[in-house]
Motif scaffolding. Structure first.
Motif, PDB file in Angstrom:
ATOM      1  N   ARG A   1      10.835  -9.163 -24.085  1.00 45.62           N
ATOM      2  CA  ARG A   1       9.976  -7.974 -24.094  1.00 45.62           C
ATOM      3  C   ARG A   1       9.847  -7.431 -25.513  1.00 45.62           C
ATOM      4  O   ARG A   1       8.749  -7.083 -25.965  1.00 45.62           O
ATOM      5  CB  ARG A   1      10.565  -6.917 -23.162  1.00 45.62           C
ATOM      6  CG  ARG A   1       9.684  -5.695 -22.962  1.00 45.62           C
ATOM      7  CD  ARG A   1      10.363  -4.724 -22.015  1.00 45.62           C
ATOM      8  NE  ARG A   1      10.616  -5.327 -20.710  1.00 45.62           N
ATOM      9  CZ  ARG A   1      11.446  -4.835 -19.809  1.00 45.62           C
ATOM     10  NH1 ARG A   1      12.132  -3.748 -20.077  1.00 45.62           N
ATOM     11  NH2 ARG A   1      11.596  -5.436 -18.639  1.00 45.62           N
TER      12      ARG A   1
ATOM     13  N   ILE B   1       7.655  -9.799 -27.599  1.00 52.76           N
ATOM     14  CA  ILE B   1       6.235  -9.643 -27.280  1.00 52.76           C
ATOM     15  C   ILE B   1       5.671  -8.423 -28.007  1.00 52.76           C
ATOM     16  O   ILE B   1       4.568  -8.467 -28.571  1.00 52.76           O
ATOM     17  CB  ILE B   1       6.025  -9.509 -25.762  1.00 52.76           C
ATOM     18  CG1 ILE B   1       6.297 -10.848 -25.066  1.00 52.76           C
ATOM     19  CG2 ILE B   1       4.593  -9.054 -25.451  1.00 52.76           C
ATOM     20  CD1 ILE B   1       6.306 -10.767 -23.551  1.00 52.76           C
TER      21      ILE B   1
ATOM     22  N   ARG C   1       2.656  -8.588 -30.831  1.00 49.38           N
ATOM     23  CA  ARG C   1       1.420  -7.803 -30.743  1.00 49.38           C
ATOM     24  C   ARG C   1       1.202  -6.979 -32.004  1.00 49.38           C
ATOM     25  O   ARG C   1       0.074  -6.875 -32.519  1.00 49.38           O
ATOM     26  CB  ARG C   1       1.494  -6.880 -29.523  1.00 49.38           C
ATOM     27  CG  ARG C   1       1.325  -7.582 -28.185  1.00 49.38           C
ATOM     28  CD  ARG C   1       1.569  -6.618 -27.057  1.00 49.38           C
ATOM     29  NE  ARG C   1       1.319  -7.216 -25.748  1.00 49.38           N
ATOM     30  CZ  ARG C   1       1.693  -6.666 -24.605  1.00 49.38           C
ATOM     31  NH1 ARG C   1       2.320  -5.493 -24.616  1.00 49.38           N
ATOM     32  NH2 ARG C   1       1.442  -7.270 -23.454  1.00 49.38           N
TER      33      ARG C   1
ATOM     34  N   VAL D   1       2.248 -14.634 -28.610  1.00 49.53           N
ATOM     35  CA  VAL D   1       2.215 -13.727 -27.461  1.00 49.53           C
ATOM     36  C   VAL D   1       2.025 -14.520 -26.163  1.00 49.53           C
ATOM     37  O   VAL D   1       2.707 -14.263 -25.163  1.00 49.53           O
ATOM     38  CB  VAL D   1       1.103 -12.677 -27.612  1.00 49.53           C
ATOM     39  CG1 VAL D   1       0.928 -11.899 -26.311  1.00 49.53           C
ATOM     40  CG2 VAL D   1       1.427 -11.716 -28.752  1.00 49.53           C
ATOM     41  N   LYS D   2       1.117 -15.476 -26.169  1.00 49.23           N
ATOM     42  CA  LYS D   2       0.891 -16.291 -24.973  1.00 49.23           C
ATOM     43  C   LYS D   2       2.149 -17.061 -24.591  1.00 49.23           C
ATOM     44  O   LYS D   2       2.495 -17.157 -23.402  1.00 49.23           O
ATOM     45  CB  LYS D   2      -0.266 -17.268 -25.219  1.00 49.23           C
ATOM     46  CG  LYS D   2      -1.639 -16.600 -25.281  1.00 49.23           C
ATOM     47  CD  LYS D   2      -2.737 -17.628 -25.496  1.00 49.23           C
ATOM     48  CE  LYS D   2      -4.103 -16.945 -25.580  1.00 49.23           C
ATOM     49  NZ  LYS D   2      -5.181 -17.942 -25.829  1.00 49.23           N
TER      50      LYS D   2
ATOM     51  N   ARG E   1       4.756 -14.621 -23.177  1.00 46.50           N
ATOM     52  CA  ARG E   1       4.411 -14.199 -21.824  1.00 46.50           C
ATOM     53  C   ARG E   1       4.772 -15.290 -20.816  1.00 46.50           C
ATOM     54  O   ARG E   1       5.265 -15.000 -19.717  1.00 46.50           O
ATOM     55  CB  ARG E   1       2.923 -13.855 -21.743  1.00 46.50           C
ATOM     56  CG  ARG E   1       2.583 -12.500 -22.367  1.00 46.50           C
ATOM     57  CD  ARG E   1       1.087 -12.255 -22.364  1.00 46.50           C
ATOM     58  NE  ARG E   1       0.762 -10.913 -22.844  1.00 46.50           N
ATOM     59  CZ  ARG E   1      -0.445 -10.530 -23.206  1.00 46.50           C
ATOM     60  NH1 ARG E   1      -1.461 -11.394 -23.155  1.00 46.50           N
ATOM     61  NH2 ARG E   1      -0.664  -9.291 -23.621  1.00 46.50           N
TER      62      ARG E   1
ATOM     63  N   GLN F   1       8.418 -15.232 -20.497  1.00 45.21           N
ATOM     64  CA  GLN F   1       8.863 -14.081 -19.712  1.00 45.21           C
ATOM     65  C   GLN F   1       8.660 -14.323 -18.216  1.00 45.21           C
ATOM     66  O   GLN F   1       9.498 -13.924 -17.393  1.00 45.21           O
ATOM     67  CB  GLN F   1       8.121 -12.819 -20.156  1.00 45.21           C
ATOM     68  CG  GLN F   1       8.645 -11.536 -19.539  1.00 45.21           C
ATOM     69  CD  GLN F   1       9.996 -11.130 -20.106  1.00 45.21           C
ATOM     70  OE1 GLN F   1      10.907 -11.931 -20.221  1.00 45.21           O
ATOM     71  NE2 GLN F   1      10.123  -9.864 -20.452  1.00 45.21           N
ATOM     72  N   HIS F   2       7.562 -14.979 -17.879  1.00 44.50           N
ATOM     73  CA  HIS F   2       7.317 -15.308 -16.473  1.00 44.50           C
ATOM     74  C   HIS F   2       8.437 -16.192 -15.952  1.00 44.50           C
ATOM     75  O   HIS F   2       8.939 -16.004 -14.830  1.00 44.50           O
ATOM     76  CB  HIS F   2       5.968 -16.015 -16.339  1.00 44.50           C
ATOM     77  CG  HIS F   2       5.498 -16.172 -14.926  1.00 44.50           C
ATOM     78  ND1 HIS F   2       4.936 -15.140 -14.204  1.00 44.50           N
ATOM     79  CD2 HIS F   2       5.531 -17.241 -14.088  1.00 44.50           C
ATOM     80  CE1 HIS F   2       4.633 -15.558 -12.993  1.00 44.50           C
ATOM     81  NE2 HIS F   2       4.989 -16.833 -12.889  1.00 44.50           N
TER      82      HIS F   2
END
Length: 211
Positions: A64, A67, A71, A104-105, A108, A111-112
């Motif tokens: 988190r 990310i 950003r 970022v992709k 993510r 993170q998933h």
């Protein structure tokens, strides 16, 4: 370690009936010392399962933060692109944006996977709890503690088997998430390499931030 287990067992038992069949604590207190020693291996397995849940949760927090930084990095690069006055500066800024967006992709996707892994580790903790209770019922019956004859070891064994089977099934379902994470990381690594090459062709480029 003992304190952690004492705090965790009531919490696990309070989470609901799923794999929550227990041996009464009053019965375990009657176990002779030499029989309680036999529970140490199951206690250690339970403690390790608790650690894995903690680490999975910490990984979610780290991702988190990463990310959020990625950003911010993309936003800074976009501002730099607006200020760039020559072709080289514009190209470096654009490559930095591309790298940040790819990062970022990837994060993510990671993170998933992290969230899915946490759910599996939480279930695995319940399985460790079930194995711990199986060890307790085995010990109680071995020591012939009063009331232990009413306990049914087979039911505790079935609880462990069902839980382990569910964990195995959920781990197998992580394949798609693992694949998506690997592909996203590969794409990010490619963007990172392109940025590093343009900025002195070095992995230690000041424009490239490693995770």
């Amino acid at each position: 370690m003992k304190r952690i287990l004492l705090l965790t067992l009531p919490l696990l038992a309070a989470c609901g009936p799923r794999y929550g069949m227990r041996v009464p604590d009053s019965m375990v207190k009657k176990l002779p010392y030499e029989t309680r020693i036999e529970l140490l291996e199951a206690e250690n397995d339970l403690a390790l399962a608790i650690d894995r849940v903690d680490e999975a949760g910490n990984e979610i927090l780290r991702a988190r933060d990463n990310i959020r930084r990625a950003r911010s990095r993309a936003g800074a690069a976009e501002a730099e692109l607006d200020r760039a006055e020559d072709a080289v500066s514009k190209e470096v800024a654009q490559l930095t944006i591309d790298e940040a967006e790819a990062r970022v992709k990837y994060l993510r996707a990671k993170q998933h996977l992290n969230v899915a892994l946490l759910e599996v580790e939480q279930l695995a903790l319940r399985c460790a709890f079930a194995r711990f209770e199986l060890a307790r019922v085995t010990a109680a019956r071995k020591a012939k503690v009063e009331g232990s004859e009413r306990l049914k070891p087979k039911e505790f064994e079935e609880q462990v088997a069902e839980c382990d089977a569910e964990v195995k099934e959920e781990r197998a379902e992580l394949g798609a998430d693992t694949s998506d994470e690997a592909k996203a990381r590969e794409a990010w690594e490619a963007r990172k390499a392109a940025l590093a090459k343009k900025t002195f062709d070095a992995a230690a480029s000041p424009y490239v931030e490693n995770l």
